[in-house]
Scaffold this active site. Structure first.
Site, PDB file in Angstrom:
ATOM      1  CE  LYS A   1     -13.950   5.968   0.827  1.00 45.62           C
ATOM      2  NZ  LYS A   1     -13.004   6.131   1.941  1.00 45.62           N
TER       3      LYS A   1
ATOM      4  CE  LYS B   1      -2.192  10.844   2.643  1.00 45.48           C
ATOM      5  NZ  LYS B   1      -2.915   9.960   1.704  1.00 45.48           N
TER       6      LYS B   1
ATOM      7  CE  LYS C   1      -6.405  13.880  -0.289  1.00 45.63           C
ATOM      8  NZ  LYS C   1      -6.728  12.602  -0.893  1.00 45.63           N
ATOM      9  NE  ARG C   2      -3.164  10.288   9.702  1.00 50.20           N
ATOM     10  CZ  ARG C   2      -2.882   9.414  10.652  1.00 50.20           C
ATOM     11  NH1 ARG C   2      -3.730   8.439  10.953  1.00 50.20           N
ATOM     12  NH2 ARG C   2      -1.771   9.499  11.347  1.00 50.20           N
TER      13      ARG C   2
ATOM     14  CB  THR D   1     -10.084   5.056  -1.156  1.00 51.46           C
ATOM     15  OG1 THR D   1      -9.489   5.397   0.094  1.00 51.46           O
ATOM     16  CG2 THR D   1      -9.497   3.757  -1.666  1.00 51.46           C
TER      17      THR D   1
ATOM     18  CG  HIS E   1      -2.002  -0.963   1.223  1.00 47.66           C
ATOM     19  ND1 HIS E   1      -3.233  -0.738   0.665  1.00 47.66           N
ATOM     20  CD2 HIS E   1      -2.034  -2.224   1.700  1.00 47.66           C
ATOM     21  CE1 HIS E   1      -4.002  -1.808   0.812  1.00 47.66           C
ATOM     22  NE2 HIS E   1      -3.285  -2.725   1.442  1.00 47.66           N
TER      23      HIS E   1
HETATM   24  C1  26V Z   1       2.227   2.132   8.196  1.00 49.08           C
HETATM   25  C2  26V Z   1       2.450   2.139   9.533  1.00 49.08           C
HETATM   26  C3  26V Z   1       3.843   2.162  10.005  1.00 49.08           C
HETATM   27  C4  26V Z   1       3.996   1.748  11.434  1.00 49.08           C
HETATM   28  C5  26V Z   1       2.941   2.148  12.379  1.00 49.08           C
HETATM   29  C6  26V Z   1       1.535   2.090  11.888  1.00 49.08           C
HETATM   30  C7  26V Z   1       1.367   2.122  10.420  1.00 49.08           C
HETATM   31  C8  26V Z   1       0.094   2.108   9.912  1.00 49.08           C
HETATM   32  C9  26V Z   1      -0.113   2.109   8.564  1.00 49.08           C
HETATM   33  C10 26V Z   1       0.951   2.114   7.711  1.00 49.08           C
HETATM   34  C11 26V Z   1       0.740   2.002   6.247  1.00 49.08           C
HETATM   35  C12 26V Z   1       0.223   3.152   5.595  1.00 49.08           C
HETATM   36  C13 26V Z   1      -0.034   2.786   4.177  1.00 49.08           C
HETATM   37  C14 26V Z   1      -1.337   3.307   3.691  1.00 49.08           C
HETATM   38  O1  26V Z   1      -2.238   3.611   4.432  1.00 49.08           O
HETATM   39  N1  26V Z   1      -1.438   3.384   2.406  1.00 49.08           N
HETATM   40  C15 26V Z   1      -2.612   3.890   1.754  1.00 49.08           C
HETATM   41  O2  26V Z   1      -3.387   2.773   1.347  1.00 49.08           O
HETATM   42  C16 26V Z   1      -4.574   3.170   0.693  1.00 49.08           C
HETATM   43  C17 26V Z   1      -5.352   1.905   0.399  1.00 49.08           C
HETATM   44  O3  26V Z   1      -4.667   1.123  -0.490  1.00 49.08           O
HETATM   45  C18 26V Z   1      -4.237   3.948  -0.565  1.00 49.08           C
HETATM   46  O4  26V Z   1      -5.435   4.364  -1.162  1.00 49.08           O
HETATM   47  C19 26V Z   1      -3.385   5.162  -0.230  1.00 49.08           C
HETATM   48  O5  26V Z   1      -2.959   5.805  -1.415  1.00 49.08           O
HETATM   49  C20 26V Z   1      -2.169   4.716   0.565  1.00 49.08           C
HETATM   50  O6  26V Z   1      -1.438   5.846   1.022  1.00 49.08           O
END
Ligand code: 26V
Length: 821
Positions: free
Chosen positions: A668, A562, A556-557, A664, A365
């Site tokens: 929406k 972004k 978004k975050r 996403t 992701h």
């Molecule tokens: C990474 C970490 C690192 C350690 C601590 C907690 C944590 C939690 C989540 C993540 C991964 C973040 C990756 C993410 O959210 N990617 C997003 O995924 C969406 C669904 O596929 C996508 O639409 C977004 O573009 C993408 O940024």
């Protein structure tokens, strides 16, 4: 409605209902809450109402899992550290087709359902896109009648609640389980055991390992129903809570260590205490390591026990089980499944490896290097020594294969090594996931391409057939039918029923953009959604907005890539233009931001402060009153999104090209008739492919241009040579927006001008402003605008998560829609 009707809809077991829907509700109030229904406060009414809805679905839920056990079909298991569920009550009413009954009930009882719905806290068990995707996926799986279970963690505290105080973000805990949750069912008799090589203590989110004192945790499953549209299939989301054996364990009590036993329990329970709110870095989070293993260990034990109890032989594992890993977070499933097959099933290495690889699949992701997980070998040594042994053996064999394929290529060998060597050696979790699964997919076409070509080219060359793309999608039930009732009704009147589960049917409204009557109804639906949102945000946060302005939305975050900052700078440019030319004729615009910053991401928090500060100045300036308004809406959540997205006119999707895996919210917003202002990044590219470039506002550098200009890009050039850029930035740097806190935006100046503007804000600023100019011109012509907005809805069919799940099902999982329940 009489109980017989409900029974005909959802009953199917030996239990039958004993009353009308009113009676179900009132019985709950009297029996569960011991309260006179007429005197019940809204929260108790919510619990009783949700309980009554659960009563309605209970038999079908049970029947669904019994059918899976009996028919023994191939089943999908979706492992995810996050499920951003949001609220459940309205969704279940919709998917169970209970609306007519509920309406009748409201009329007869005078109960206000909207008030009840507002009582439910969001289940915010996720950070953002990845967690919400998991929630959309399990809903689609149930709707498509695919046998599936979602596995996650039952965090006591979900994503923090964001407060804005003096323009700054502060984080408050989210104790969403403070009151009993009406949807969950604890299953203590299905508790899983999680053995660990050492015991540990928790301090400040880190664990301190006490080596050589093996221990174990318990995982108690809490099940939640996942209602498919139409309510025929009701799958399960199983969330694990960490605990230890009962504190009143007689042995420990009598040995005098009562205090120790109780505090050990608290310690164990801290494993699922809180969701990690940082989605931007994986460094130094040892408790997270335990969380991840805890999820994997409990879930695989559960999957294997279902598999065995259905009488399957080990050799048929990949024919009966498909496990999807949502990012590398559950990648320890690779060594864990190997451990089960080697140590418990007593299979040989080769067979165990073949079954493991064919059973598991992995979704990537993010390409951001700082978010790629690596876990210290020392953590493995202390807590999971057997898993480390297995990882070393996987690595030894894999590197042996690579060596024989590319003899003498030591550089390649060290690049693909599953272990990053060094003073503190680490396991590379993405590499482990690619080697240990049969499928690695990205989440949009460009992302999958970059993953292959730039991020892991060696692996793509070694395993060309494993790499594939599955463009994300979102569930149209929650994000259109439920969130936007006026538009949904209009769509049904135009294309009939069926679009909810076959979103491509919306293509039929494309020609209606030419139809004045339809256009007017469409504009009326948009206005109704705006009014609903305006009322809601007034009641929730006391923010007053004008529904007769253009709603320009970035939700978004908060991340540098972004580029909320790009949006903020552009707002200042328009502010300056309006100040210097009061006659400038642009449609009144409300720019809305919402999103959380990771608590330790300092620059993201400064960007929030900048946006709120711009809002304070601009909104108070009579010179632009009625023309420009900027709001940062606190505490972005599923519920806020459901309210705001239907009201949006413009969808801001402005990440630096090559950095947003998919996105996403872009889908929406499109589905709800917003026009995209976006870069050629993530799924924006596919949105434009569907709707046509003339129906969106695409600007900025392409991924290739970003990559090619990296070496010579000089943000200072833009500052020095573009007057509007410099004027806007100088207002920020000279504390025009922060007169009482001089210097607070210095980190923004440093990032942009001293540290090279890595995300190339200034390179894209001019073309972005031009795109926004075109937005304003088009919006001034409501008919032309409506035509394009209608086309966006019409062409959003591809972005239903049903399409995505159909692709996973046929190309990765090899599963078919399931047995009739
Ligand atoms: C990474 C970490 C690192 C350690 C601590 C907690 C944590 C939690 C989540 C993540 C991964 C973040 C990756 C993410 O959210 N990617 C997003 O995924 C969406 C669904 O596929 C996508 O639409 C977004 O573009 C993408 O940024």
């Amino acid at each position: 409605m009489q109980h017989n009707d409900l029974h005909a809809l959802y009953g199917c077991g030996p239990v039958t209902f004993t009353g009308t829907s009113d009676a179900l509700f009132e019985r709950r109030l009297v029996l569960d809450h011991v309260i006179d229904p007429k005197a019940a406060p809204p929260r108790e009414q919510f619990e009783a109402f949700a309980g009554a809805v659960r009563d309605v679905l209970a038999q079908r839920w049970l029947k669904t899992s019994q059918t899976y056990d009996r028919v023994n079909p191939k089943q999908v298991y979706y492992l995810s550290m996050e499920f951003l569920i949001g609220r459940t009550l309205a969704n279940n009413i919709t998917n169970l087709f209970l609306e007519p009954i509920v309406e009748e009930f409201q009329n007869s009882k005078g109960v206000d359902l909207t008030e009840l719905i507002e009582q439910e806290p969001d289940a915010g068990l996720g950070n953002g896109g990845l967690g919400r995707l998991a929630a959309c996926f399990i809903e689609s799986l149930a709707t498509m009648k695919i046998p599936a279970i979602g596995y996650g963690l039952r965090y006591d505290y979900g994503i923090f609640r964001q407060e804005i105080t003096n323009g700054y973000q502060s984080e408050q805990p989210d104790p969403w389980l403070n009151r009993p949750d009406p949807w969950e069912v604890a299953r203590p008799h299905e508790t899983a055991s999680v053995p660990l090589g050492s015991s540990f203590q928790v301090q400040g989110g880190q664990i301190i390992v006490r080596r050589g004192h093996p221990t174990h945790l318990l995982g108690v499953p809490y099940d939640r129903p996942v209602v498919g549209f139409g309510g025929k299939t009701i799958n399960t989301l199983r969330l694990w809570k960490a605990t230890t054996p009962s504190v009143f364990d007689f042995g420990e009590f009598s040995s005098g260590d009562f205090f120790g036993a109780v505090s050990d329990k608290t310690l164990a329970e801290s494993v699922t205490r809180v969701l990690y709110p940082d989605d931007s870095t994986s460094h130094g989070r040892s408790l997270r390591f335990l969380q991840e293993y805890f999820l994997v260990c409990c879930s695989l034990a559960d999957i294997v026990s279902r598999f065995r109890r259905r009488g399957n032989k080990w050799s048929s594992l990949p024919d009966k089980v498909a496990i999807q890993l949502n990012d590398t977070h559950p990648a320890m499933a690779v060594p864990e499944l190997m451990r089960i097959l080697l140590d418990d099933a007593k299979l040989g290495w080769d067979e165990a490896w073949d079954l493991t690889v064919r059973t598991l699949a992995y979704t990537n992701h993010t390409l951001l290097p700082e978010a790629l997980e690596k876990w210290s070998v020392h953590l493995f040594e202390a807590l999971l020594p057997r898993h480390l042994e297995i990882i070393y053996e996987i690595n030894r064999r894999f590197l042996g294969d690579v060596q024989s394929k590319c003899p003498g290529d030591d550089a390649k060998l060290s690049r693909v090594n599953l272990i990053e060597e060094g003073p503190d050696p680490k396991v590379r979790m993405a590499s482990l996931a690619i080697v240990g699964t049969h499928s690695t997919n990205g989440v949009a076409a460009i992302h999958s391409k970059l993953l292959r070509a730039k991020t892991v080219p060696d692996f793509a060359e070694l395993f060309p057939k494993r790499f594939n793309n599955k463009t994300n999608g979102v569930t149209p039930r929650r994000w259109l039918l439920l969130a936007n009732p006026n538009l949904a009704k209009l769509l049904t009147s135009a294309v009939g029923n069926g679009w909810e589960t076959n979103l491509s049917l919306l293509h039929k409204i494309a020609p209606l953009g030419q139809d004045t009557g339809f256009r007017n109804k469409f504009l009326a639906a948009k206005r109704a959604a705006k009014v609903r949102f305006v009322d809601w945000i007034k009641a929730t946060d006391g923010i007053s907005l004008d529904p007769d302005t253009l709603f320009d939305v970035q939700i978004k975050r908060i991340h540098e890539y972004k580029r909320q900052l790009l949006n903020a700078i552009q707002v200042i440019i328009w502010y300056n233009r309006l100040l210097s030319n009061p006659k400038l004729d642009i449609p009144p615009r409300t720019i809305l931001f919402a999103g959380k910053a990771a608590p330790a991401y300092h620059l993201a928090k400064v960007i929030i402060k900048l946006i709120t500060s711009i809002g304070r100045v601009v909104n108070a300036d009579p010179a632009v009153h009625g023309k420009l308004r900027v709001e940062f809406l606190p505490n972005y959540s599923c519920t806020l999104a459901e309210s705001l997205i239907p009201a949006a006119d413009v969808s801001e999707q402005i990440s630096t090209a090559g950095f947003e895996a998919s996105g996403t919210s872009n889908m929406k917003l499109m589905m709800n008739g917003a026009l995209t202002v976006g870069t050629q990044d993530g799924a924006n590219i596919e949105i434009v492919e569907e709707v046509g470039e003339e129906n969106a506002f695409i600007f900025g550098l392409t991924t290739e241009q970003v990559l090619n200009s990296r070496d010579w890009y000089n943000p200072k050039w833009h500052y020095e040579n573009d007057v509007e850029t410099r004027q806007a930035l100088d207002l920020i740097f000279d504390d025009y927006f922060s007169p009482d806190e001089p210097g607070i935006f210095a980190p923004i100046r440093e990032m942009l001008l001293e540290r090279g503007d890595y995300y190339m804000h200034l390179a894209d600023l001019t073309s972005y402003t031009v795109a926004q100019q075109r937005v304003g011109e088009l919006y001034a012509d409501p008919n032309a605008w409506a035509q394009k907005a209608i086309l966006n809805v019409a062409c959003s069919g591809k972005f239903s998560s049903d399409r995505t799940i159909a692709e996973y099902a046929s190309e990765i999982w090899q599963v078919k829609p399931g047995p009739v329940v």
